[in-house]
Design a protein around this motif. Structure first.
Motif, mmCIF file in Angstrom:
data_model
loop_
_atom_site.group_PDB
_atom_site.id
_atom_site.type_symbol
_atom_site.label_atom_id
_atom_site.label_comp_id
_atom_site.label_asym_id
_atom_site.label_seq_id
_atom_site.Cartn_x
_atom_site.Cartn_y
_atom_site.Cartn_z
ATOM 1 N N GLY A 70 0.853 -1.197 0.000
ATOM 2 C CA GLY A 70 0.000 0.000 0.000
ATOM 3 C C GLY A 70 0.881 1.237 0.000
ATOM 4 N N ALA A 71 1.138 1.784 1.164
ATOM 5 C CA ALA A 71 2.034 2.945 1.278
ATOM 6 C C ALA A 71 2.458 3.041 2.733
ATOM 7 N N VAL A 72 3.594 3.681 2.965
ATOM 8 C CA VAL A 72 4.053 3.815 4.360
ATOM 9 C C VAL A 72 4.356 5.268 4.689
ATOM 10 N N GLY A 73 4.354 5.546 5.983
ATOM 11 C CA GLY A 73 4.750 6.872 6.462
ATOM 12 C C GLY A 73 3.584 7.675 6.995
ATOM 13 N N GLY A 74 3.933 8.794 7.613
ATOM 14 C CA GLY A 74 2.908 9.671 8.169
ATOM 15 C C GLY A 74 3.522 10.547 9.239
ATOM 16 N N GLY A 89 12.331 1.655 5.690
ATOM 17 C CA GLY A 89 11.868 0.293 5.424
ATOM 18 C C GLY A 89 11.588 0.096 3.941
ATOM 19 N N LEU A 90 10.993 1.115 3.345
ATOM 20 C CA LEU A 90 10.647 1.046 1.922
ATOM 21 C C LEU A 90 11.912 0.942 1.063
ATOM 22 N N LEU A 91 12.907 1.797 1.364
ATOM 23 C CA LEU A 91 14.144 1.763 0.588
ATOM 24 C C LEU A 91 14.836 0.417 0.768
ATOM 25 N N SER A 257 -4.941 12.415 -11.399
ATOM 26 C CA SER A 257 -4.741 12.251 -9.958
ATOM 27 C C SER A 257 -3.655 11.240 -9.657
ATOM 28 N N LEU A 258 -2.952 11.495 -8.558
ATOM 29 C CA LEU A 258 -1.978 10.534 -8.044
ATOM 30 C C LEU A 258 -2.654 9.193 -7.760
ATOM 31 N N GLY A 259 -3.918 9.260 -7.461
ATOM 32 C CA GLY A 259 -4.673 8.074 -7.074
ATOM 33 C C GLY A 259 -4.961 7.111 -8.212
ATOM 34 N N MET A 260 -4.519 7.456 -9.440
ATOM 35 C CA MET A 260 -4.820 6.610 -10.597
ATOM 36 C C MET A 260 -3.633 5.774 -11.053
ATOM 37 N N PRO A 276 1.026 1.431 -5.557
ATOM 38 C CA PRO A 276 0.601 2.682 -6.194
ATOM 39 C C PRO A 276 1.728 3.696 -6.059
ATOM 40 N N ILE A 277 1.745 4.728 -6.912
ATOM 41 C CA ILE A 277 2.863 5.673 -6.774
ATOM 42 C C ILE A 277 2.602 6.686 -5.654
ATOM 43 N N HIS A 278 1.353 6.762 -5.179
ATOM 44 C CA HIS A 278 1.073 7.759 -4.132
ATOM 45 C C HIS A 278 1.575 7.290 -2.769
ATOM 46 N N SER A 280 0.930 7.675 1.712
ATOM 47 C CA SER A 280 -0.080 7.173 2.656
ATOM 48 C C SER A 280 -1.215 8.164 2.885
ATOM 49 N N ALA A 281 -1.142 9.322 2.233
ATOM 50 C CA ALA A 281 -2.214 10.331 2.291
ATOM 51 C C ALA A 281 -2.847 10.461 3.679
ATOM 52 N N PRO A 282 -2.073 10.838 4.689
ATOM 53 C CA PRO A 282 -2.636 10.900 6.050
ATOM 54 C C PRO A 282 -3.814 11.858 6.151
ATOM 55 N N ASP A 283 -3.876 12.848 5.232
ATOM 56 C CA ASP A 283 -4.976 13.836 5.312
ATOM 57 C C ASP A 283 -6.347 13.220 5.042
ATOM 58 N N ILE A 284 -6.402 12.059 4.374
ATOM 59 C CA ILE A 284 -7.720 11.461 4.094
ATOM 60 C C ILE A 284 -7.837 10.035 4.648
ATOM 61 N N ALA A 285 -6.830 9.612 5.418
ATOM 62 C CA ALA A 285 -6.821 8.210 5.893
ATOM 63 C C ALA A 285 -8.019 7.905 6.790
ATOM 64 N N LYS A 289 -12.148 7.780 1.577
ATOM 65 C CA LYS A 289 -12.084 8.773 0.491
ATOM 66 C C LYS A 289 -11.018 8.443 -0.534
ATOM 67 N N ALA A 290 -10.097 7.517 -0.200
ATOM 68 C CA ALA A 290 -8.955 7.261 -1.083
ATOM 69 C C ALA A 290 -9.395 6.578 -2.369
ATOM 70 N N ASN A 291 -8.713 6.913 -3.436
ATOM 71 C CA ASN A 291 -8.960 6.267 -4.718
ATOM 72 C C ASN A 291 -8.145 4.962 -4.760
ATOM 73 N N PRO A 292 -8.807 3.805 -4.888
ATOM 74 C CA PRO A 292 -8.045 2.547 -4.896
ATOM 75 C C PRO A 292 -7.546 2.140 -6.283
HETATM 76 P P1 NAD Z 1 0.779 11.480 -0.730
HETATM 77 O O1 NAD Z 1 0.940 10.822 -2.051
HETATM 78 O O2 NAD Z 1 0.485 10.620 0.415
HETATM 79 O O3 NAD Z 1 -0.395 12.587 -0.833
HETATM 80 C C1 NAD Z 1 -0.321 13.740 -1.671
HETATM 81 C C2 NAD Z 1 -1.748 14.262 -1.915
HETATM 82 O O4 NAD Z 1 -2.434 13.385 -2.796
HETATM 83 C C3 NAD Z 1 -2.593 14.323 -0.646
HETATM 84 O O5 NAD Z 1 -3.432 15.445 -0.710
HETATM 85 C C4 NAD Z 1 -3.424 13.063 -0.689
HETATM 86 O O6 NAD Z 1 -4.662 13.147 -0.032
HETATM 87 C C5 NAD Z 1 -3.600 12.850 -2.199
HETATM 88 N N1 NAD Z 1 -3.675 11.417 -2.514
HETATM 89 C C6 NAD Z 1 -2.645 10.544 -2.528
HETATM 90 N N2 NAD Z 1 -3.078 9.325 -2.830
HETATM 91 C C7 NAD Z 1 -4.405 9.424 -3.035
HETATM 92 C C8 NAD Z 1 -5.425 8.490 -3.364
HETATM 93 N N3 NAD Z 1 -5.178 7.184 -3.575
HETATM 94 N N4 NAD Z 1 -6.691 8.931 -3.474
HETATM 95 C C9 NAD Z 1 -6.979 10.235 -3.287
HETATM 96 N N5 NAD Z 1 -6.061 11.170 -2.962
HETATM 97 C C10 NAD Z 1 -4.785 10.765 -2.833
HETATM 98 O O7 NAD Z 1 2.112 12.320 -0.484
HETATM 99 P P2 NAD Z 1 2.604 13.132 0.793
HETATM 100 O O8 NAD Z 1 1.440 13.855 1.416
HETATM 101 O O9 NAD Z 1 3.767 13.893 0.326
HETATM 102 O O10 NAD Z 1 3.137 12.039 1.804
HETATM 103 C C11 NAD Z 1 2.392 11.495 2.901
HETATM 104 C C12 NAD Z 1 3.211 10.385 3.532
HETATM 105 O O11 NAD Z 1 3.399 9.313 2.596
HETATM 106 C C13 NAD Z 1 4.623 10.823 3.958
HETATM 107 O O12 NAD Z 1 4.922 10.216 5.182
HETATM 108 C C14 NAD Z 1 5.516 10.284 2.840
HETATM 109 O O13 NAD Z 1 6.825 10.037 3.264
HETATM 110 C C15 NAD Z 1 4.792 8.995 2.500
HETATM 111 N N6 NAD Z 1 5.047 8.495 1.136
HETATM 112 C C16 NAD Z 1 5.117 7.155 1.004
HETATM 113 C C17 NAD Z 1 5.270 6.600 -0.254
HETATM 114 C C18 NAD Z 1 5.281 5.114 -0.384
HETATM 115 O O14 NAD Z 1 4.954 4.421 0.573
HETATM 116 N N7 NAD Z 1 5.635 4.566 -1.531
HETATM 117 C C19 NAD Z 1 5.355 7.433 -1.375
HETATM 118 C C20 NAD Z 1 5.254 8.817 -1.203
HETATM 119 C C21 NAD Z 1 5.089 9.345 0.071
#
Ligand code: NAD
Length: 355
Positions: A70-74, A89-91, A257-260, A276-278, A280-285, A289-292
């Motif tokens: 999925g994704a890590v961090g926050g 951990g990811l690296l 969108s990053l979510g695609m 996914p390239i995005h 962990s999007a903590p703002d919407i966790a 709301k996340a796009n899968p």
């Molecule tokens: P992010 O990609 O998590 O989010 C950027 C923006 O895009 C946010 O507004 C978020 O809500 C939106 N977004 C991202 N994915 C979405 C989705 N699937 N659906 C809808 N909206 C989506 O990048 P960030 O905010 O810079 O980083 C947040 C955390 O994620 C940090 O801790 C960062 O280090 C970590 N991170 C992890 C990875 C990974 O695990 N591969 C990659 C990038 C960032």
């Protein structure tokens, strides 16, 4: 087919659950068995066992055929020491699995053209480019440190690449370009960086063995501008770790969108890492709301690259296309007149369309 599943942090668990739903639909259709093993990484692992990449996770991943992440961090882990951060951990898992080639397609579905911030005249109906990013070398893995100096501190991150590291990723790019429109753009900063000059020499030598593939060279600052001005000029972009990281996020926005956008990381061994390239999007966790779709499309790449199931990969891409055609949108890609759905509903709709 053994799949290690790392849900991670933030929206990671939400999007991975939906991708697994889709895999289960594939398993039913093709009467094949996916064996899932869930393991910890990132902040979730720090909270539970005190480190971002436990040994057990590495072992399970190495004994699998593919890894779904999925994704890590926050923000919760932003202030832990550098070597204990979730991203460490990811690296490390990328390095452990020796997945040196990160394939990041930027594909725009025609149904999504209004979600792109670019004017319609620039993109037309579609976009399909592939970024081939080196993943286990360069500045992210070089020696790094800080020392105290009289006026404060001094920090450094060393960027280095060797001929074999460049050659192996270049060969992946040529193989991919051969199946696409036979055009590679090497993106670098050869006017300033010695690393980039070595990249040009190695890639240029390999290109002599592939005379049917056109090769261009472009500075990264120009490439950042050209991606906005005329993205359709690109077919395969080949580049190093940091430039690829930045340009692929830029390319993702062209598509809406990053979510695609999905990614596959492949290497010497047969194990592939799909995510996914995005982030962990903590703002919407936790808000549904996340796009899968990015994670679901990563599953399509897994079926294609790790399991040689091209037809099943196409089933997933077609199901996503069908659902977009019917007007379903998550919040990040919502437009007037469309039907807004949450993460779970989007996953359900796509899996129901695997027929
Ligand atoms: P992010 O990609 O998590 O989010 C950027 C923006 O895009 C946010 O507004 C978020 O809500 C939106 N977004 C991202 N994915 C979405 C989705 N699937 N659906 C809808 N909206 C989506 O990048 P960030 O905010 O810079 O980083 C947040 C955390 O994620 C940090 O801790 C960062 O280090 C970590 N991170 C992890 C990875 C990974 O695990 N591969 C990659 C990038 C960032």
């Amino acid at each position: 087919m053994k799949i290690a599943v790392i849900k991670g942090d933030g929206i990671g668990p939400e999007v991975v659950d939906e991708a697994v739903k889709v895999l289960n639909a594939i398993s039913k259709k093709y009467e094949c068995n996916f064996e899932y093993k869930e393991v910890l990484m990132g902040g979730a692992a720090i909270d539970k066992v005190g480190e971002p990449l436990p040994k057990e996770t590495i072992e399970v991943c190495k004994n699998s055929d593919a890894v779904l992440l999925g994704a890590v961090g926050g923000p919760k882990w932003d202030n832990v020491p550098r070597n204990l951060r979730p991203e460490a951990g990811l690296l490390k898992i990328r390095k452990e699995l020796q997945v040196f080639a990160n394939l990041r397609p930027a594909i725009m579905f025609p149904q999504m053209k209004d979600a792109s911030p670019l004017k319609e005249g620039i993109l037309g109906d579609s976009l399909d480019l592939m970024i081939v990013r080196e993943l286990t070398g360069g500045i992210y893995f070089g020696d790094k440190d800080r020392i105290d100096i009289e006026q404060g501190q001094k920090a450094w991150d060393i960027m280095s690449y060797s001929t074999p590291e460049i050659a192996r990723i270049a060969k992946v790019a040529f193989k991919i370009a051969d199946k696409r429109n036979k055009h590679i753009t090497l993106v670098d900063k050869a006017n300033v960086l010695e690393n980039s000059r070595l990249w040009r020499e190695v890639v240029s030598a390999i290109s002599k063995e592939h005379e049917d593939i056109k090769i261009d060279y472009m500075y990264v600052d120009n490439a950042a501008m050209q991606l906005i001005r005329n993205p359709k000029q690109f077919d395969v972009i080949l580049t190093g770790n940091m430039f690829g990281d930045i340009l692929s996020d830029e390319a993702s926005m062209l598509t809406g969108s990053l979510g695609m956008l999905p990614s596959a990381s492949i290497g010497k061994n047969k194990i592939g890492l799909y995510e996914p390239i995005h982030g962990s999007a903590p703002d919407i966790a936790g808000e549904d709301k996340a796009n899968p779709i990015a994670t679901i499309m990563s599953i399509a790449m897994m079926l294609r690259f790790s399991f040689d199931m091209e037809e099943a990969a196409k089933d997933i891409e077609n199901a996503v296309s069908k659902i977009l055609e019917k007007g379903y949108r998550t919040l990040d890609i919502m437009e007037e007149g469309m039907i807004k759905v949450g993460t779970q509903k989007m996953g359900e709709l796509i899996s129901q369309n695997i027929k």
